[in-house]
Every structure is written in C-alpha cells, then in structure tokens.
Design a protein around this motif. Structure first.
Motif, short mmCIF file in Angstrom:
data_model
loop_
_atom_site.label_atom_id
_atom_site.label_comp_id
_atom_site.label_asym_id
_atom_site.label_seq_id
_atom_site.Cartn_x
_atom_site.Cartn_y
_atom_site.Cartn_z
N GLY A 1 -2.01 -44.80 18.26
CA GLY A 1 -1.51 -44.29 16.98
C GLY A 1 -2.01 -45.11 15.80
N HIS B 1 10.68 -42.67 14.83
CA HIS B 1 9.63 -41.85 14.23
C HIS B 1 10.26 -40.68 13.49
CE1 HIS B 1 6.18 -39.16 13.85
NE2 HIS B 1 5.40 -40.21 14.06
N PRO C 1 7.12 -37.37 17.04
CA PRO C 1 5.80 -37.98 17.22
C PRO C 1 4.98 -37.22 18.25
CG PRO C 1 7.41 -39.17 18.52
CD PRO C 1 8.18 -38.12 17.75
N GLU D 1 1.29 -41.22 20.09
CA GLU D 1 1.86 -42.20 19.17
C GLU D 1 2.92 -43.07 19.84
OE1 GLU D 1 2.06 -40.52 14.82
OE2 GLU D 1 2.61 -38.89 16.19
#
Length: 232
Positions: A54, A145, A153, A157
């Motif tokens: 990511g 996230h 995500p 990631e």
C-alpha cells in the motif's frame, strides 16, 4: 469501557536510499513524544511490493497498517511522495504537527468510552477478534482505514498488517469473513466491517476529522469512536 492497551505499530515504507526516510523518522520520534511504539522501516524495491504494502510514494507512513495521509485513488508508486505543510508548501515528509494529529486520532479511537469497534453488536455476538494469526491486527487495520478514509481498504493495503504475523492479507480477510467479523462481496472485496458499511445506510456518522461513514445500524453507530454526530 475502553480498548485493551496495545503497542502502536508504525511502518515507514521507502525506496532504497530515500533522502526523506531519516527526516520522517526524526519527525515521528518528536511526534511520539516518548510514547511507546514499534517503528520499523521497510525498503520497497519493485512495483509489486509497493502494491502489496500500500505504498503510494516514498516515504509512506502506516500507523497500525493504515496510511493516515492516503489520497483516494492514488496508485502504488516508487516515486518521491510529497506532503502539504500547513502553509501550503510541498515537503518530502509529513510535518510533525500532522503526524501528531494522526497519532492523536489513533489515541482517540483507543481511549473512546463508546463500545469498542471490534465488539460491535453483531446480533448479540459481539466479541474481540483473537490475537492469534494476525486476525486482530488486520481487523484493526480495516477499521482504522474506514475511520481514516470513509471506505474499505483493498486487500493489498492490509498486507503490511498481515505480514507482521507471517500471513497474507487475503487469507486473514477470508478468515475474518468466515467468522462474521466482516462481510465480502462476490469479488472478495470488503463490503462491511462491523460497525462500518461501504453501502449507504440510514445511519450516517460524522467523525471528528470530518469524514462521514455509514453504520450498519443505530447500535453499530454507537460503536464508532471519535464520532461527533450521528443522524437517522
């Protein structure tokens, strides 16, 4: 009720010999102000690694597996990354002030007196994800996230959080879905992670950062920390 105390994990993703790597590490040390945290630097040498971790430019900072400075839609990249300072100048690393804000957001989530996100209602089956096998680490990365960006995500990631436990993110995500800690769509993307929903619902929550998210239900809305308002 408060979350169980855990050590914050901070990962600095850089290309080899990135001149801004020592800068961001020095600023992190100042922003932490003596707080205990596991800080590690990972050098990323190819585009596949950048996608897996990511990384959207060097340096990229992940806090508990989440990039708090993420720009929606930014592709994985090995190029130099620029950050905007408060006066509008472009810098090669996040400012100390912005790092402090990002760390404070994590603290606020951990210190909130609301029911913890991991123990959302879930039909009276609320429970914490187990520590074993990286499930809890990946679950927290998913939730952070959502809180940081307002959306779920991509599996890639979450690789940094899963890799810390010797596993692949896709494997851990599947295990979390099998135990109903989150749900996936037909393509395997995260559709919901209690209490967050990617699909719009009647329960919208505005976080202190200004990010708006959808909650699964009214009770789940109470499980989203750092909220400033929820509307029916």
């Amino acid at each position: 009720m408060s979350w169980e105390d855990t050590t914050m994990r901070i990962t600095v993703l850089t290309v080899p010999d990135c001149p801004n790597a020592p800068v961001v590490e020095e600023r992190l040390a100042q922003a932490l102000e003596g707080r205990e945290a596991d800080v590690e630097r990972i050098e990323v040498g190819d585009p596949e690694q950048a996608t897996r971790f990511g990384m959207t430019g060097s340096p990229t900072v992940l806090i508990d597996g989440v990039d708090p400075f993420a720009v929606p839609g930014a592709p994985a990249s090995l190029s130099c990354r620029l950050y905007r300072a408060s006066d509008g100048r472009a810098e090669g690393a996040p400012s100390i002030a912005s790092l402090r804000r990002a760390l404070s957001d994590v603290d606020a989530a951990g210190d909130c007196d609301c029911p913890p996100m991991e123990a959302a209602s879930r039909g009276d089956r609320g429970r914490l994800a187990p520590e074993a096998g990286g499930l809890r680490a990946v679950q927290q990365a998913v939730l952070r996230h959502f809180a940081a960006t307002g959306h779920s995500p991509e599996t890639e990631e979450l690789d940094a959080a899963a890799a810390a436990h010797g596993r692949m993110a896709a494997e851990v995500v599947a295990a979390l879905a099998a135990d109903d800690f989150l749900t996936l769509d037909d393509s395997g993307r995260i559709r919901a992670a209690y209490p967050f929903s990617t699909a719009p619902t009647a329960r919208r929550v505005r976080l202190a950062s200004g990010i708006e998210v959808s909650a699964m239900c009214a009770i789940d809305a109470l499980g989203i920390p750092t909220c400033s308002a929820a509307t029916p």
